[in-house]
Design a protein around this motif. Structure first.
Motif, PDB file in Angstrom:
ATOM      1  N   PRO A   1      23.010  11.871 -34.773  1.00  0.00           N
ATOM      2  CA  PRO A   1      22.799  10.559 -34.445  1.00  0.00           C
ATOM      3  C   PRO A   1      22.150   9.874 -35.518  1.00  0.00           C
ATOM      4  O   PRO A   1      21.826   8.640 -35.512  1.00  0.00           O
ATOM      5  CB  PRO A   1      21.595  10.782 -33.321  1.00  0.00           C
ATOM      6  N   LEU A   2      21.706  10.677 -36.786  1.00  0.00           N
ATOM      7  CA  LEU A   2      20.817  10.022 -37.801  1.00  0.00           C
ATOM      8  C   LEU A   2      21.766   9.403 -38.791  1.00  0.00           C
ATOM      9  O   LEU A   2      22.610  10.069 -39.543  1.00  0.00           O
ATOM     10  CB  LEU A   2      19.935  11.106 -38.449  1.00  0.00           C
ATOM     11  N   THR A   3      21.577   8.097 -39.115  1.00  0.00           N
ATOM     12  CA  THR A   3      22.224   7.321 -40.066  1.00  0.00           C
ATOM     13  C   THR A   3      21.392   6.967 -41.256  1.00  0.00           C
ATOM     14  O   THR A   3      20.226   6.672 -41.092  1.00  0.00           O
ATOM     15  CB  THR A   3      23.068   5.925 -39.518  1.00  0.00           C
ATOM     16  N   LEU A   4      21.883   7.483 -42.454  1.00  0.00           N
ATOM     17  CA  LEU A   4      20.910   7.476 -43.620  1.00  0.00           C
ATOM     18  C   LEU A   4      21.404   6.085 -44.383  1.00  0.00           C
ATOM     19  O   LEU A   4      22.680   5.904 -44.358  1.00  0.00           O
ATOM     20  CB  LEU A   4      21.167   8.540 -44.495  1.00  0.00           C
ATOM     21  N   ALA A   5      20.487   5.394 -44.691  1.00  0.00           N
ATOM     22  CA  ALA A   5      20.883   4.168 -45.651  1.00  0.00           C
ATOM     23  C   ALA A   5      21.167   4.807 -46.932  1.00  0.00           C
ATOM     24  O   ALA A   5      20.862   5.988 -47.334  1.00  0.00           O
ATOM     25  CB  ALA A   5      19.691   3.358 -45.741  1.00  0.00           C
TER      26      ALA A   5
ATOM     27  N   VAL B   1      11.813  15.722 -44.266  1.00  0.00           N
ATOM     28  CA  VAL B   1      12.096  14.388 -43.377  1.00  0.00           C
ATOM     29  C   VAL B   1      13.301  14.332 -42.594  1.00  0.00           C
ATOM     30  O   VAL B   1      13.088  14.064 -41.458  1.00  0.00           O
ATOM     31  CB  VAL B   1      11.648  13.275 -44.563  1.00  0.00           C
ATOM     32  N   THR B   2      14.409  14.423 -43.285  1.00  0.00           N
ATOM     33  CA  THR B   2      15.733  14.115 -42.430  1.00  0.00           C
ATOM     34  C   THR B   2      15.755  15.303 -41.280  1.00  0.00           C
ATOM     35  O   THR B   2      16.204  15.300 -40.164  1.00  0.00           O
ATOM     36  CB  THR B   2      16.905  14.206 -43.525  1.00  0.00           C
ATOM     37  N   ARG B   3      15.404  16.499 -41.968  1.00  0.00           N
ATOM     38  CA  ARG B   3      15.490  17.778 -40.782  1.00  0.00           C
ATOM     39  C   ARG B   3      14.624  17.580 -39.574  1.00  0.00           C
ATOM     40  O   ARG B   3      15.059  17.529 -38.310  1.00  0.00           O
ATOM     41  CB  ARG B   3      15.122  19.133 -41.448  1.00  0.00           C
TER      42      ARG B   3
ATOM     43  N   LEU C   1      15.467  16.619 -35.606  1.00  0.00           N
ATOM     44  CA  LEU C   1      14.859  17.122 -34.288  1.00  0.00           C
ATOM     45  C   LEU C   1      14.435  16.162 -33.314  1.00  0.00           C
ATOM     46  O   LEU C   1      14.222  16.397 -32.064  1.00  0.00           O
ATOM     47  CB  LEU C   1      13.827  18.099 -34.790  1.00  0.00           C
ATOM     48  N   ASP C   2      13.734  15.108 -33.858  1.00  0.00           N
ATOM     49  CA  ASP C   2      13.097  13.866 -33.184  1.00  0.00           C
ATOM     50  C   ASP C   2      14.179  13.238 -32.420  1.00  0.00           C
ATOM     51  O   ASP C   2      13.776  12.216 -31.694  1.00  0.00           O
ATOM     52  CB  ASP C   2      12.223  13.099 -33.937  1.00  0.00           C
ATOM     53  N   GLY C   3      15.368  13.327 -32.778  1.00  0.00           N
ATOM     54  CA  GLY C   3      16.605  12.397 -32.180  1.00  0.00           C
ATOM     55  C   GLY C   3      16.500  10.938 -32.852  1.00  0.00           C
ATOM     56  O   GLY C   3      17.015  10.005 -32.263  1.00  0.00           O
ATOM     57  N   ALA C   4      16.045  11.109 -33.926  1.00  0.00           N
ATOM     58  CA  ALA C   4      15.961   9.626 -34.558  1.00  0.00           C
ATOM     59  C   ALA C   4      17.300   9.086 -35.151  1.00  0.00           C
ATOM     60  O   ALA C   4      18.064   9.976 -35.423  1.00  0.00           O
ATOM     61  CB  ALA C   4      14.904   9.541 -35.997  1.00  0.00           C
TER      62      ALA C   4
ATOM     63  N   LEU D   1       5.730  11.029 -50.411  1.00  0.00           N
ATOM     64  CA  LEU D   1       6.856  11.060 -51.590  1.00  0.00           C
ATOM     65  C   LEU D   1       8.190  10.181 -51.410  1.00  0.00           C
ATOM     66  O   LEU D   1       8.798  10.112 -52.669  1.00  0.00           O
ATOM     67  CB  LEU D   1       7.317  12.522 -51.936  1.00  0.00           C
ATOM     68  N   THR D   2       8.627   9.916 -50.047  1.00  0.00           N
ATOM     69  CA  THR D   2       9.739   9.248 -50.155  1.00  0.00           C
ATOM     70  C   THR D   2       9.730   7.913 -49.379  1.00  0.00           C
ATOM     71  O   THR D   2      10.335   6.943 -49.780  1.00  0.00           O
ATOM     72  CB  THR D   2      10.564  10.027 -48.890  1.00  0.00           C
ATOM     73  N   GLY D   3       8.326   7.521 -48.954  1.00  0.00           N
ATOM     74  CA  GLY D   3       8.438   6.257 -48.156  1.00  0.00           C
ATOM     75  C   GLY D   3       8.900   6.284 -47.114  1.00  0.00           C
ATOM     76  O   GLY D   3       8.955   5.017 -46.300  1.00  0.00           O
ATOM     77  N   ARG D   4       9.628   7.048 -46.555  1.00  0.00           N
ATOM     78  CA  ARG D   4      10.582   7.148 -45.363  1.00  0.00           C
ATOM     79  C   ARG D   4      10.221   8.204 -44.178  1.00  0.00           C
ATOM     80  O   ARG D   4       9.672   9.167 -44.485  1.00  0.00           O
ATOM     81  CB  ARG D   4      12.157   7.257 -45.731  1.00  0.00           C
ATOM     82  N   ALA D   5      10.219   7.487 -42.989  1.00  0.00           N
ATOM     83  CA  ALA D   5       9.766   8.598 -41.842  1.00  0.00           C
ATOM     84  C   ALA D   5      10.823   7.987 -40.747  1.00  0.00           C
ATOM     85  O   ALA D   5      11.473   7.217 -40.568  1.00  0.00           O
ATOM     86  CB  ALA D   5       8.193   7.861 -41.389  1.00  0.00           C
ATOM     87  N   PRO D   6      10.916   9.098 -39.668  1.00  0.00           N
ATOM     88  CA  PRO D   6      11.941   9.063 -38.653  1.00  0.00           C
ATOM     89  C   PRO D   6      11.466   7.804 -37.638  1.00  0.00           C
ATOM     90  O   PRO D   6      10.379   7.778 -37.471  1.00  0.00           O
ATOM     91  CB  PRO D   6      11.605  10.375 -37.906  1.00  0.00           C
ATOM     92  N   HIS D   7      12.335   7.125 -37.193  1.00  0.00           N
ATOM     93  CA  HIS D   7      11.949   6.134 -36.395  1.00  0.00           C
ATOM     94  C   HIS D   7      12.336   6.790 -34.879  1.00  0.00           C
ATOM     95  O   HIS D   7      13.026   6.606 -34.137  1.00  0.00           O
ATOM     96  CB  HIS D   7      13.176   4.975 -36.392  1.00  0.00           C
ATOM     97  N   ALA D   8      11.069   6.927 -34.390  1.00  0.00           N
ATOM     98  CA  ALA D   8      11.141   8.274 -33.178  1.00  0.00           C
ATOM     99  C   ALA D   8       9.509   7.890 -32.692  1.00  0.00           C
ATOM    100  O   ALA D   8       8.518   7.463 -33.443  1.00  0.00           O
ATOM    101  CB  ALA D   8      11.535   9.434 -33.440  1.00  0.00           C
ATOM    102  N   GLY D   9       9.295   8.433 -31.702  1.00  0.00           N
ATOM    103  CA  GLY D   9       7.849   8.813 -31.066  1.00  0.00           C
ATOM    104  C   GLY D   9       7.412   7.377 -30.991  1.00  0.00           C
ATOM    105  O   GLY D   9       7.864   6.163 -30.446  1.00  0.00           O
ATOM    106  N   CYS D  10       5.853   7.332 -31.354  1.00  0.00           N
ATOM    107  CA  CYS D  10       5.067   6.219 -31.294  1.00  0.00           C
ATOM    108  C   CYS D  10       5.490   5.235 -32.199  1.00  0.00           C
ATOM    109  O   CYS D  10       4.998   3.890 -32.228  1.00  0.00           O
ATOM    110  CB  CYS D  10       3.625   6.697 -31.266  1.00  0.00           C
ATOM    111  N   HIS D  11       6.632   5.182 -33.172  1.00  0.00           N
ATOM    112  CA  HIS D  11       7.025   4.027 -33.741  1.00  0.00           C
ATOM    113  C   HIS D  11       7.774   3.144 -33.000  1.00  0.00           C
ATOM    114  O   HIS D  11       8.493   2.247 -33.404  1.00  0.00           O
ATOM    115  CB  HIS D  11       7.956   4.664 -34.839  1.00  0.00           C
ATOM    116  N   ILE D  12       8.235   3.763 -31.741  1.00  0.00           N
ATOM    117  CA  ILE D  12       9.148   3.060 -30.635  1.00  0.00           C
ATOM    118  C   ILE D  12       8.120   2.401 -29.647  1.00  0.00           C
ATOM    119  O   ILE D  12       7.452   3.316 -29.113  1.00  0.00           O
ATOM    120  CB  ILE D  12      10.305   3.940 -30.205  1.00  0.00           C
ATOM    121  N   ASP D  13       8.172   1.235 -29.428  1.00  0.00           N
ATOM    122  CA  ASP D  13       7.143   0.517 -28.400  1.00  0.00           C
ATOM    123  C   ASP D  13       7.487   1.064 -27.168  1.00  0.00           C
ATOM    124  O   ASP D  13       6.427   1.689 -26.568  1.00  0.00           O
ATOM    125  CB  ASP D  13       7.474  -0.906 -28.180  1.00  0.00           C
TER     126      ASP D  13
END
Length: 577
Positions: A158-162, A184-186, A190-193, A322-334
């Motif tokens: 499901p993960l699409t990388l920019a 981070v991507t692993r 797992l978080d389904g991001a 180190l990357t500035g990137r995080a999964p869009h999952a969990g409490c990042h989603i309203d």
């Protein structure tokens, strides 16, 4: 036929692949590895856990999941490196903190262990069984036929990388950055991001020294060219960097802890060294995406500040920095921030500051992995420090990343808003429930006190001011140490205001950089038998971490103990009325 006489086999989702077999250690109770497992022996040291005194090495550990501290990942990494880890773990819910510890061991040290998730109904069937095999999408008893499940990261990724994400995985960046991005991507998969997002800031908890592996990992990242790309603060470390020699802490461990902090600073992190980053001037704003580790900090950021963060495990925090990137999952989603459990609190009149850690601890027990919303506190008007105390205790007994209090926290102006309009299951908290927690912390009363431990999480300037008011015109007992842990920032403020001098004249000793979950002897005097604290978090973790008896009281009760040399004789009157 009796179920226990039937060989067990059930499909499992594999968080980490692998195959292992061993004797089964089963518990219905989640466990925080930090403060709960000794990384040098593999023995469970959490005094409140059913597995206390049991060695995890070589066993298949089955429990609902992790809870409590984000540092559990670092403890598990050290256990793996020391050869003292379980051979496999089985959960009944998806779990990030311990899983991340295994992923780091796999990516950096080539060591691993399988982690499987069973359906709750299958998990319950494990109780009473003697040994288990884990692997290939199944959990089964030796001799049984495996029943395969599916991988969590299925073939339809499901993960699409920019484009910038792919670049961070390539050879065009430093080895530290590409390693960080792999981790981070692993975790994102797992978080389904479905995507990664930018974060405004990071708070790193992995700077706590948990053994040689934590130092080696940080020095590897620094040596491989790791540099943070977003503002990054550092959690409390395991030593007062400027004063450990005069404090007399163990030189070898102090030097290792200081070197660990220095490795993170070399990567560009700020030497804030506080477990209460929300007290800093650059605290995040409501709706801002951040990546914080440290369980109380995560809960406070989400619940009180309204910022958006997952409960990031140690080591994933620096990878995101180190990357500035995080999964869009969990409490990042309203939607994932909505309450799923209503807790009605009985009216608490005439209460003191004991209320908040006792209530947080009890609510965490009622909501071990569910975001709760509390009603009945609309007129109590807690301070920021009250909410800090509540959140720290809540994060000790719950794996949930946030809470809501109707009429108090920003996303709960009404019950309907906190719940998103859903009808929620209802539980209650009464005076009797809180009294039971108080008594669990204080099985004996009126005992002689050796140490009063304040500042877990770190004391604020307001708390120092309140402490000075309680001490003014009184005299500390000569046989009782009164020690406060605080950040460099807070200590600078109270030096400037004159509060530090006043408190030190009373007999208060300040420890900066470290907090009570990380301090070393003789800050906790080796000869001391009993500690009293106003922290629900330290009342829980303190016995296992310090090897001492720990009791709980209000701040005023702690000051009385420092003056009289004895613990309070009874619970506060409001709790028994």
């Amino acid at each position: 036929m009796d179920e226990q006489s039937t060989a067990f086999a059930a499909p499992a989702a594999m968080l980490v692949e692998g195959r292992a077999e061993g004797p089964l250690l089963f518990s219905h109770t989640a466990l925080s590895f930090w403060g709960g497992v000794d990384p040098e022996t593999g023995i469970v040291i959490d005094h409140a856990h059913p597995l206390r005194g049991v060695c995890l090495a070589g066993a298949v550990l089955a429990m609902p999941g992790g809870r409590g501290s984000c540092t559990g990942s670092a403890i598990l990494l050290q256990l793996i490196v020391n050869g003292l880890a379980p051979v496999a773990m089985v959960f009944s819910q998806r779990e990030d903190i311990l899983t991340l510890g295994v992923i780091v061991a796999e990516e950096v040290y080539g060591r691993s262990l399988p982690i499987a998730v069973l359906e709750p109904a299958d998990f319950i069937r494990l109780e009473g069984r003697k040994s288990l095999c884990v692997g290939s999408g199944s959990v089964f008893e030796p001799g049984a036929t495996p029943v395969r499940g599916e991988k969590v990261a299925a073939s339809a990724d499901p993960l699409t990388l920019a484009e910038k994400d792919r670049e961070l995985l390539s050879a065009s960046v430093s080895p530290a950055t590409s390693l960080a991005m792999r981790i981070v991507t692993r975790m994102a998969r797992l978080d389904g991001a479905e995507r990664l997002i930018d974060v405004a800031q990071v708070h790193v908890d992995g700077c706590i020294y948990t053994g040689p592996a934590s130092l080696d990992f940080a020095e590897k990242l620094a040596g491989w060219g790791g540099r943070v790309v977003v503002p990054t603060s550092l959690n409390a470390i395991s030593v007062d960097q400027a004063r450990w020699r005069e404090q007399g802490t163990d030189p070898a461990r102090s030097q290792a802890a200081s070197a660990l902090a220095d490795a993170y600073v070399r990567m560009g992190a700020a030497p804030t060294f506080t477990c209460a980053p929300y007290q800093l001037d650059d605290a995040p704003h409501r709706g801002e995406d951040i990546a914080w580790a440290e369980s109380n900090a995560v809960v406070y950021a989400n619940s009180v500040l309204g910022a958006h963060t997952m409960k990031y495990p140690d080591f994933l925090d620096i990878c995101i920095a180190l990357t500035g990137r995080a999964p869009h999952a969990g409490c990042h989603i309203d939607e994932n921030r909505k309450a799923r459990l209503l807790i009605e609190v009985e009216p608490m009149t005439g209460c003191d500051d004991c209320l908040w850690p006792l209530l947080g601890y009890q609510v965490g027990l009622l909501a071990p992995n569910t975001i709760p919303v509390l009603t009945g506190l609309e007129t109590v008007a807690p301070s920021d420090d009250d909410l800090k105390a509540f959140g720290a205790a809540f994060a000790t007994t719950s794996a949930a990343p946030m809470f809501h209090i109707v009429g108090v926290t920003p996303e709960a102006p009404t019950l309907q808003a906190a719940a998103g309009g859903a009808t929620l299951p209802v539980l209650t908290v009464s005076h009797a429930d809180l009294l039971a927690v108080w008594r669990s912390f204080n099985p004996v009363t009126g005992e002689p006190v050796d140490l009063v431990a304040l500042g877990n999480p770190h004391f604020s300037a307001d708390e120092c001011r309140h402490l000075a008011e309680l001490c003014r015109g009184r005299k500390k007992h000569p046989d009782v140490a009164l020690t406060v842990t605080a950040s460099r920032s807070t200590y600078g403020k109270i030096i400037e205001s004159g509060l530090a001098a006043e408190l030190e004249a009373f007999g208060v000793t300040f420890v900066r950089d470290a907090c009570w979950c990380t301090v070393m002897p003789p800050i906790v005097p080796p000869a001391a038998r009993l500690i009293v604290t106003n922290s629900g978090k330290y009342a829980h973790y303190g016995p296992g971490l310090s090897g001492k008896e720990v009791r709980f009281a209000s701040l005023a009760g702690c000051v009385d103990a420092a003056i009289l040399g004895r613990c309070p004789e009874a619970p506060p009157a409001w709790l028994t009325s």
